[in-house]
Design an enzyme around this catalytic site. Structure first.
Site, PDB file in Angstrom:
ATOM      1  N   GLU A   1       6.516 -27.091  -7.739  1.00 58.24           N
ATOM      2  CA  GLU A   1       7.217 -26.816  -8.993  1.00 58.24           C
ATOM      3  C   GLU A   1       8.731 -26.826  -8.766  1.00 58.24           C
ATOM      4  OE1 GLU A   1       7.433 -23.265 -12.392  1.00 58.24           O
ATOM      5  OE2 GLU A   1       6.733 -22.808 -10.362  1.00 58.24           O
TER       6      GLU A   1
ATOM      7  N   LYS B   1       5.142 -28.140 -19.038  1.00 53.90           N
ATOM      8  CA  LYS B   1       4.460 -26.836 -19.013  1.00 53.90           C
ATOM      9  C   LYS B   1       4.338 -26.256 -20.414  1.00 53.90           C
ATOM     10  CE  LYS B   1       4.486 -22.373 -16.609  1.00 53.90           C
ATOM     11  NZ  LYS B   1       5.229 -21.485 -15.686  1.00 53.90           N
TER      12      LYS B   1
ATOM     13  N   CYS C   1       2.270 -23.369 -12.200  1.00 55.33           N
ATOM     14  CA  CYS C   1       2.443 -21.958 -11.867  1.00 55.33           C
ATOM     15  C   CYS C   1       1.520 -21.048 -12.690  1.00 55.33           C
ATOM     16  CB  CYS C   1       3.914 -21.560 -12.028  1.00 55.33           C
ATOM     17  SG  CYS C   1       4.342 -19.977 -11.261  1.00 55.33           S
TER      18      CYS C   1
END
Length: 514
Positions: free
Chosen positions: A271, A338, A390
């Site tokens: 990430e 995301k 994440c």
């Protein structure tokens, strides 16, 4: 029959005080966190929940709520203590205020078990059978609510405690929430068994039979194909990651680590491995893409996307796959943005009010926009990957809805450097393992400083890099086919089951009154 006396041996003076029950509940909640990673003492959670059930027996709804609040506060104060590492190290707040903020977070999360216990004693105190039906239903619904309210915090859902236990066999069928329902049903029966109500012996018997049958359920089979992956762990210190002068040393480090592995099918960076908006590194991306294309390798990297309206996204980009160069338009295929953003870390609720209060509310890159909930899989290295960045890996339905029959691998990238040498990254790894087991797909987890690992479709870590080291994990990954029941049906049917259990409990309670 007399009920189990948890206060045996305590002084009469102490037993006469109303405080002992919340204190004991706090201790039981604290013990319960040992059922989760990294300790994985899986049998502790049903015992801690059984003790909680006993503590609220014949208490008023208000008393039960306070006891549930104390139990939840103990669970979260110990179980998510890793959050304070980030607040203390990077929040720029005095210790007293950071501890206060942590306490408020734990109190908020403890409200959900408090609500479950309040409702249990408010509407389901008429008979032991109605309580046995109601408790697991209420526990499940409040865990669902905790995973949804204020964008959701599904950490320490009960089912995660069973990854190293026999009930892990249920995960491909009913998922983490369904496994939590089974745990709470077992816990609700234990006090009655200790009171020699032998009819409740059927509950553990049924759980054992369910587990045995679930262990025979094997919907996933190997395809005989492999993909050769190289997972790059840069170990960039969090204190340096977002410093402008460290951008090019970071890019060079990842490039130098990856170059010896250009013969792999797929290379993955973590990430925000490229810690800058993409327009600042456009030339680097084109050069890297050209080198990968020449070597016939695919690479997926985390980076910061920016659209034409100057909205920023926490994204993944595929390089080396398109002969026309990298996908520089954020709406092109080969991108993933995301969706499930982390409050404070990636967006700030009420930001006009909160940002002036403390540096904690001005963390680097805390103004992201949200991507769509459903996005196409990424295609790289000849395989299709369902990505989760994440925090997203903690949301089973989000990952499930983006995983299809032709999805080869699950991919999660993260930067757990925020949490140092705490239990947070280990719990994060366990959550990722649960997704692999639920969905019956191998999973790749790539992080900045650990835990970088390969997980098979049964949720087992097969290869892993040590934390806090720079390195590349090179490994073959066996591809599989088939779909688990959870992959097909998800968890929403559990909500209907919980409501049906509550309605039946209400009916039994009214019958007991007559």
């Amino acid at each position: 029959m007399k009920s189990l006396n948890l206060t045996a041996g305590l002084s009469p003076a102490f037993r006469s005080q109303a405080l002992w029950r919340p204190l004991l509940a706090f201790g039981l909640g604290g013990l319960a966190h040992l059922a989760f990673a990294p300790c994985d003492i899986w049998w502790l959670l049903p015992l801690a929940l059984a003790g909680l059930m006993q503590l609220v027996e014949r208490r008023s709804p208000r008393q039960a709520g306070w006891i549930g609040l104390s139990w939840g506060f103990g669970l979260f104060a110990f179980g998510i203590r890793w959050v304070h590492v980030s607040i203390d190290n990077f929040g720029g707040m005095p210790l007293l205020f950071s501890l206060l903020l942590m306490a408020l977070l734990c109190l908020y999360l403890a409200i959900y078990p408090a609500l479950a216990l309040y409702a249990l004693n408010r509407w389901f105190s008429q008979s032991s059978l109605s309580r046995w039906l109601a408790f697991p239903a209420l526990w499940l619904l409040t865990e669902v609510a905790r995973g949804w309210m204020l964008t959701g915090f599904p950490w320490l859902w009960s089912g995660y405690s069973q990854l190293e236990g026999p009930l892990s066999a249920l995960l491909p069928i009913v998922g983490v929430l369904g496994t939590g329902l089974v745990i709470s049903a077992l816990a609700a029966a234990l006090p009655s068994l200790l009171q020699r109500r032998w009819g409740y012996l059927s509950v553990p018997v049924v759980v054992v039979l369910m587990t045995l049958l679930a262990s025979l359920y094997q919907p996933i089979s190997a395809t005989g194909k492999q993909v050769d992956v190289a997972l790059v762990q840069g170990d960039i210190p969090q204190s340096l990651k977002w410093e402008p002068e460290n951008l090019w040393p970071t890019l060079v480090k990842y490039q130098d680590l990856s170059r010896p592995h250009f013969d792999a099918d797929l290379i993955i960076w973590p990430e925000a491995a490229i810690p800058a908006p993409e327009h600042l590194v456009r030339e680097f991306l084109f050069q890297l893409d050209w080198g990968l294309s020449e070597a016939d390798a695919g690479l997926i990297t985390g980076l910061i996307s920016m659209d034409t309206q100057k909205n920023f996204y926490n994204s993944l980009m595929v390089l080396g796959e398109d002969p026309n160069g990298p996908p520089m338009n954020p709406s092109q295929p080969g991108r993933y943005h995301k969706h499930q953003l982390l409050p404070i870390g990636e967006f700030v609720p009420l930001e006009d009010l909160l940002r002036p209060l403390a540096p904690f509310f001005n963390l680097p890159m805390s103004s992201f926009q949200r991507g769509d909930a459903l996005q196409p899989n990424l295609l790289a290295g000849g395989v299709t990957l369902a990505p989760a960045i994440c925090y997203e890996i903690a949301f089973p339905e989000l990952v499930r809805q983006n995983t299809h029959e032709d999805t080869d691998l699950l991919l999660t990238v993260s930067n757990d450097a925020w949490f140092g040498d705490s239990i947070g990254p280990i719990q994060h790894m366990a959550i990722a393992q649960a997704r692999a087991l639920e969905l019956g797909r191998p999973l790749l987890r790539v992080t900045n400083n650990g835990i970088t690992a390969v997980v098979d479709h049964q949720g087992r870590i097969t290869e892993q890099l040590p934390q806090f080291t720079t390195g590349v994990l090179r490994a073959p990954v066996e591809l599989v086919e088939g779909r688990t029941l959870f992959a097909q049906w998800g968890q929403r049917w559990l909500y209907l089951l919980a409501i049906a259990m509550l309605l039946l409990a209400v009916g039994l309670g009214r019958r007991a009154q007559h």
